[in-house]
Design an enzyme around this catalytic site. Structure first.
Site, PDB file in Angstrom:
ATOM      1  N   GLU A 183       7.491   7.354  -0.431  1.00 24.80           N
ATOM      2  CA  GLU A 183       6.906   7.592  -1.771  1.00 24.80           C
ATOM      3  C   GLU A 183       6.153   8.933  -1.793  1.00 24.80           C
ATOM      4  O   GLU A 183       5.964   9.518  -2.853  1.00 24.80           O
ATOM      5  CB  GLU A 183       5.998   6.405  -2.116  1.00 24.80           C
ATOM      6  CG  GLU A 183       5.401   6.397  -3.508  1.00 24.80           C
ATOM      7  CD  GLU A 183       6.363   6.072  -4.660  1.00 24.80           C
ATOM      8  OE1 GLU A 183       7.484   5.617  -4.406  1.00 24.80           O
ATOM      9  OE2 GLU A 183       5.978   6.309  -5.811  1.00 24.80           O
ATOM     10  N   TYR A 233      -0.579   5.778  -5.557  1.00 26.73           N
ATOM     11  CA  TYR A 233      -0.234   5.220  -4.237  1.00 26.73           C
ATOM     12  C   TYR A 233       0.325   6.316  -3.324  1.00 26.73           C
ATOM     13  O   TYR A 233      -0.103   6.467  -2.180  1.00 26.73           O
ATOM     14  CB  TYR A 233       0.800   4.099  -4.409  1.00 26.73           C
ATOM     15  CG  TYR A 233       1.468   3.661  -3.131  1.00 26.73           C
ATOM     16  CD1 TYR A 233       0.850   2.761  -2.269  1.00 26.73           C
ATOM     17  CD2 TYR A 233       2.738   4.148  -2.766  1.00 26.73           C
ATOM     18  CE1 TYR A 233       1.472   2.356  -1.085  1.00 26.73           C
ATOM     19  CE2 TYR A 233       3.357   3.749  -1.599  1.00 26.73           C
ATOM     20  CZ  TYR A 233       2.721   2.849  -0.759  1.00 26.73           C
ATOM     21  OH  TYR A 233       3.330   2.449   0.404  1.00 26.73           O
ATOM     22  N   SER A 243       4.801   6.634   3.929  1.00 31.90           N
ATOM     23  CA  SER A 243       5.835   6.150   3.014  1.00 31.90           C
ATOM     24  C   SER A 243       6.675   7.281   2.431  1.00 31.90           C
ATOM     25  O   SER A 243       6.161   8.362   2.126  1.00 31.90           O
ATOM     26  CB  SER A 243       5.148   5.411   1.862  1.00 31.90           C
ATOM     27  OG  SER A 243       6.041   5.229   0.792  1.00 31.90           O
TER      28      SER A 243
HETATM   29  P1  NAP Z   1       2.630  -5.839   1.892  1.00 33.94           P
HETATM   30  O1  NAP Z   1       3.576  -6.972   2.137  1.00 33.94           O
HETATM   31  O2  NAP Z   1       2.188  -5.533   0.505  1.00 33.94           O
HETATM   32  O3  NAP Z   1       1.331  -6.080   2.807  1.00 33.94           O
HETATM   33  C1  NAP Z   1       0.146  -5.353   2.611  1.00 33.94           C
HETATM   34  C2  NAP Z   1      -0.895  -5.888   3.553  1.00 33.94           C
HETATM   35  O4  NAP Z   1      -2.108  -5.141   3.351  1.00 33.94           O
HETATM   36  C3  NAP Z   1      -1.253  -7.361   3.344  1.00 33.94           C
HETATM   37  O5  NAP Z   1      -1.335  -8.007   4.590  1.00 33.94           O
HETATM   38  C4  NAP Z   1      -2.647  -7.293   2.697  1.00 33.94           C
HETATM   39  O6  NAP Z   1      -3.477  -8.377   3.036  1.00 33.94           O
HETATM   40  C5  NAP Z   1      -3.194  -6.045   3.390  1.00 33.94           C
HETATM   41  N1  NAP Z   1      -4.368  -5.515   2.699  1.00 33.94           N
HETATM   42  C6  NAP Z   1      -4.514  -5.249   1.379  1.00 33.94           C
HETATM   43  N2  NAP Z   1      -5.774  -4.820   1.127  1.00 33.94           N
HETATM   44  C7  NAP Z   1      -6.448  -4.837   2.313  1.00 33.94           C
HETATM   45  C8  NAP Z   1      -7.779  -4.526   2.695  1.00 33.94           C
HETATM   46  N3  NAP Z   1      -8.692  -4.127   1.810  1.00 33.94           N
HETATM   47  N4  NAP Z   1      -8.108  -4.660   4.002  1.00 33.94           N
HETATM   48  C9  NAP Z   1      -7.210  -5.084   4.909  1.00 33.94           C
HETATM   49  N5  NAP Z   1      -5.922  -5.403   4.607  1.00 33.94           N
HETATM   50  C10 NAP Z   1      -5.545  -5.280   3.318  1.00 33.94           C
HETATM   51  O7  NAP Z   1       3.249  -4.475   2.484  1.00 33.94           O
HETATM   52  P2  NAP Z   1       4.473  -4.256   3.495  1.00 33.94           P
HETATM   53  O8  NAP Z   1       5.729  -4.144   2.700  1.00 33.94           O
HETATM   54  O9  NAP Z   1       4.374  -5.212   4.607  1.00 33.94           O
HETATM   55  O10 NAP Z   1       4.159  -2.771   3.992  1.00 33.94           O
HETATM   56  C11 NAP Z   1       3.325  -2.533   5.115  1.00 33.94           C
HETATM   57  C12 NAP Z   1       2.783  -1.109   5.045  1.00 33.94           C
HETATM   58  O11 NAP Z   1       3.860  -0.187   5.028  1.00 33.94           O
HETATM   59  C13 NAP Z   1       1.963  -0.805   3.800  1.00 33.94           C
HETATM   60  O12 NAP Z   1       0.951   0.093   4.187  1.00 33.94           O
HETATM   61  C14 NAP Z   1       2.939  -0.121   2.867  1.00 33.94           C
HETATM   62  O13 NAP Z   1       2.260   0.715   1.971  1.00 33.94           O
HETATM   63  C15 NAP Z   1       3.786   0.640   3.874  1.00 33.94           C
HETATM   64  N6  NAP Z   1       5.157   0.917   3.499  1.00 33.94           N
HETATM   65  C16 NAP Z   1       5.973  -0.109   3.105  1.00 33.94           C
HETATM   66  C17 NAP Z   1       7.295   0.159   2.799  1.00 33.94           C
HETATM   67  C18 NAP Z   1       8.249  -0.949   2.381  1.00 33.94           C
HETATM   68  O14 NAP Z   1       9.320  -0.634   1.857  1.00 33.94           O
HETATM   69  N7  NAP Z   1       7.907  -2.216   2.640  1.00 33.94           N
HETATM   70  C19 NAP Z   1       7.797   1.469   2.904  1.00 33.94           C
HETATM   71  C20 NAP Z   1       6.938   2.476   3.321  1.00 33.94           C
HETATM   72  C21 NAP Z   1       5.614   2.191   3.635  1.00 33.94           C
HETATM   73  P3  NAP Z   1      -3.874  -9.587   2.015  1.00 33.94           P
HETATM   74  O15 NAP Z   1      -2.955 -10.696   2.334  1.00 33.94           O
HETATM   75  O16 NAP Z   1      -5.274  -9.883   2.391  1.00 33.94           O
HETATM   76  O17 NAP Z   1      -3.703  -9.042   0.628  1.00 33.94           O
HETATM   77  O1  G4F Z   2      10.751  -2.235  -5.334  1.00 30.97           O
HETATM   78  P1  G4F Z   2       9.870  -1.210  -5.931  1.00 30.97           P
HETATM   79  O2  G4F Z   2       8.663  -1.687  -6.651  1.00 30.97           O
HETATM   80  O3  G4F Z   2       9.523  -0.210  -4.738  1.00 30.97           O
HETATM   81  P2  G4F Z   2       8.960   1.294  -4.702  1.00 30.97           P
HETATM   82  O4  G4F Z   2       8.223   1.646  -5.917  1.00 30.97           O
HETATM   83  O5  G4F Z   2      10.083   2.183  -4.310  1.00 30.97           O
HETATM   84  O6  G4F Z   2       7.890   1.187  -3.511  1.00 30.97           O
HETATM   85  C1  G4F Z   2       8.190   0.502  -2.299  1.00 30.97           C
HETATM   86  O7  G4F Z   2       8.755   1.406  -1.388  1.00 30.97           O
HETATM   87  C2  G4F Z   2       7.893   2.476  -0.975  1.00 30.97           C
HETATM   88  C3  G4F Z   2       8.697   3.339  -0.003  1.00 30.97           C
HETATM   89  O8  G4F Z   2       9.388   4.327  -0.727  1.00 30.97           O
HETATM   90  C4  G4F Z   2       6.680   1.869  -0.325  1.00 30.97           C
HETATM   91  F1  G4F Z   2       5.861   2.855   0.138  1.00 30.97           F
HETATM   92  C5  G4F Z   2       5.937   1.002  -1.326  1.00 30.97           C
HETATM   93  O9  G4F Z   2       4.813   0.402  -0.703  1.00 30.97           O
HETATM   94  C6  G4F Z   2       6.884  -0.098  -1.786  1.00 30.97           C
HETATM   95  O10 G4F Z   2       7.159  -0.938  -0.694  1.00 30.97           O
HETATM   96  O11 G4F Z   2      10.696  -0.304  -6.955  1.00 30.97           O
HETATM   97  C7  G4F Z   2      11.896   0.348  -6.588  1.00 30.97           C
HETATM   98  C8  G4F Z   2      12.546   0.967  -7.829  1.00 30.97           C
HETATM   99  C9  G4F Z   2      11.585   1.826  -8.666  1.00 30.97           C
HETATM  100  O12 G4F Z   2      12.240   3.015  -9.010  1.00 30.97           O
HETATM  101  C10 G4F Z   2      11.341   1.007  -9.924  1.00 30.97           C
HETATM  102  O13 G4F Z   2      11.098   1.775 -11.096  1.00 30.97           O
HETATM  103  O14 G4F Z   2      12.970  -0.091  -8.697  1.00 30.97           O
HETATM  104  C11 G4F Z   2      12.658   0.266 -10.027  1.00 30.97           C
HETATM  105  N1  G4F Z   2      12.565  -0.960 -10.835  1.00 30.97           N
HETATM  106  C12 G4F Z   2      13.334  -1.238 -11.926  1.00 30.97           C
HETATM  107  N2  G4F Z   2      12.952  -2.407 -12.459  1.00 30.97           N
HETATM  108  C13 G4F Z   2      11.672  -1.959 -10.660  1.00 30.97           C
HETATM  109  C14 G4F Z   2      11.922  -2.870 -11.686  1.00 30.97           C
HETATM  110  N3  G4F Z   2      10.720  -2.156  -9.742  1.00 30.97           N
HETATM  111  C15 G4F Z   2       9.988  -3.291  -9.820  1.00 30.97           C
HETATM  112  N4  G4F Z   2       9.031  -3.527  -8.881  1.00 30.97           N
HETATM  113  N5  G4F Z   2      10.177  -4.215 -10.826  1.00 30.97           N
HETATM  114  C16 G4F Z   2      11.137  -4.046 -11.794  1.00 30.97           C
HETATM  115  O15 G4F Z   2      11.296  -4.880 -12.688  1.00 30.97           O
END
Ligand code: NAP
Ligand code: G4F
Length: 340
Positions: A136, A158, A134
């Site tokens: 992050e 995280y 990520s």
């Molecule tokens: P998400 O919607 O939050 O999905 C997370 C998944 O992890 C869910 O299917 C959840 O299953 C599973 N999980 C949680 N705890 C687990 C455990 N103990 N054992 C097995 N599975 C488990 O996340 P996403 O947005 O699809 O992201 C996918 C991956 O990419 C994550 O690793 C996230 O950190 C990473 N990532 C996401 C972003 C983004 O912007 N979306 C960016 C960078 C990296 P349950 O349904 O059972 O909870």
């Molecule tokens: O949507 P967010 O919660 O995403 P964040 O923290 O960037 O993390 C996501 O992206 C990562 C990749 O860079 C992934 F690895 C991670 O798993 C996840 O998918 O927040 C985005 C921004 C933050 O700066 C937060 O402070 O939005 C700001 N924000 C402002 N108000 C808020 C809010 N975020 C959330 N969730 N809720 C609010 O009310």
């Protein structure tokens, strides 16, 4: 014979898009699902009836070994994680176990099942492994835009857990010659995004206000900037990374940054509303340590994988607002009902 993929995190946003993409490519797709009666498994099955489910948990080493033995995958995509950044302060140890140590358990399951030993270097016939790293991890950024060589300075438990998984993936590649790669993905969103993340919180908030179901939307830091893209584009990059000739890590993002304030403006405008009448800022939603800005330099992915994003920021915001307007107009519950 069809290639076989095992996806952890199959019930999440990316798991669903990746499974769809791999099924379209002719793969046999298996998803690892945890829990006894996990309601997100039935939601996933409604959308992806061709995905086969194997039980397992990233907290349970034996279950991962059994899953790999049963599925005999060609490719493993480790998307499972506790992925909501604020939760990682509340449950830091659990985040370390699932998001960090889970990577070790998955790599060990692959290593043990495929009999890979120290100093192994023959990548052919191996199970290929993708780790969901990520942006992050960059945290308090040392340069902008961020590349594959930018130093990490994670700002949340995280981000720290993801950095561990990232370095471990590199280490298994170097120690055992495994085809193990990390995609350093920047924020990617969609109508299937969890309601806790800011883009979906905003698109749902706008839809509720437009339909008279709410009168305000409470948000935290409006000045944070992110590089937001469409999840459907990003899962294609994951697949391309595992088809490359050599195992390497890649940054995936659009190269364009927008603030949360700009996101809010665009989302309310997409529904014909003036955001300043409805948005309330709430200090309790600010984080103990914020990541102020993230912006990808995706040149390597473009040059080596031919990967390009296809959905602009404005198109993404409009897609999410329109989807939530339809969802709520149909009387659906965004937390329980089928994915669009
Ligand atoms: P998400 O919607 O939050 O999905 C997370 C998944 O992890 C869910 O299917 C959840 O299953 C599973 N999980 C949680 N705890 C687990 C455990 N103990 N054992 C097995 N599975 C488990 O996340 P996403 O947005 O699809 O992201 C996918 C991956 O990419 C994550 O690793 C996230 O950190 C990473 N990532 C996401 C972003 C983004 O912007 N979306 C960016 C960078 C990296 P349950 O349904 O059972 O909870
Ligand atoms: O949507 P967010 O919660 O995403 P964040 O923290 O960037 O993390 C996501 O992206 C990562 C990749 O860079 C992934 F690895 C991670 O798993 C996840 O998918 O927040 C985005 C921004 C933050 O700066 C937060 O402070 O939005 C700001 N924000 C402002 N108000 C808020 C809010 N975020 C959330 N969730 N809720 C609010 O009310």
């Amino acid at each position: 014979m069809a290639r076989r993929a095992l996806i952890t995190g199959i019930t999440g946003q990316d798991g669903s898009y990746l499974a769809e993409h791999l099924l379209e490519q002719g793969y046999e797709v298996w998803g690892l699902a945890r829990g006894q009666a996990n309601p997100r498994v039935s939601r996933m099955r409604k959308l992806l009836s061709d995905v086969q489910v194997v039980r397992g948990d990233l907290l349970d080493q034996g279950s991962l070994i059994s899953a790999v033995e049963r599925v005999q995958p060609d490719e493993v995509y480790n998307l499972g994680a506790i992925s909501f950044v604020p939760m990682s302060w509340e449950q830091a140890e659990l985040t370390a176990e699932v998001t960090g140590m889970g990577v070790l358990r998955m790599l060990e399951a692959i290593r043990v099942c495929s009999g890979v030993s120290r100093g192994g270097s023959n990548a052919s016939g191996q199970i290929r492994f993708y780790q969901a790293s990520s942006s992050e991890m960059f945290g308090q950024v040392s340069e902008t835009p961020q590349t594959e060589r930018t130093a990490f300075h994670p700002r949340s438990p995280y981000g720290v857990a993801k950095a561990y998984g990232h370095f471990l993936t590199q280490n298994y590649r170097e120690s055992y010659g495994m085809f193990a790669v990390s995609g350093i993905l920047f924020n990617h969103e969609s109508p299937r995004r969890g309601a806790e993340f800011v883009t979906r919180k905003v698109s749902l908030g706008v839809a509720r206000i437009k339909l008279g179901l709410a009168t305000e939307l409470r948000l935290g830091n409006l000045e944070a900037r992110r590089d937001w893209g469409f999840a459907g584009d990003y899962v294609k990059a994951m697949h391309l990374m595992l088809q490359a000739a050599n195992p390497e890590d890649y940054v995936i993002g659009t190269g364009r940054m927008k603030s949360v304030r700009e996101l809010v403006e665009a989302a309310f405008a997409a529904a014909g509303l003036d955001w300043e009448r409805y948005v309330v800022t709430d200090q309790t939603l600010h984080r103990p340590a914020e990541v102020d800005l993230l912006c990808a330099d995706p040149k390597k992915a473009r040059a080596q994988l031919g990967w390009e994003p296809s959905v602009s920021f404005d198109e993404l915001v409009a897609m999410m607002v329109e989807s939530d307007l339809r969802l709520l107009s149909d009387g659906a519950d965004p937390d329980d009902d089928s994915w669009p």
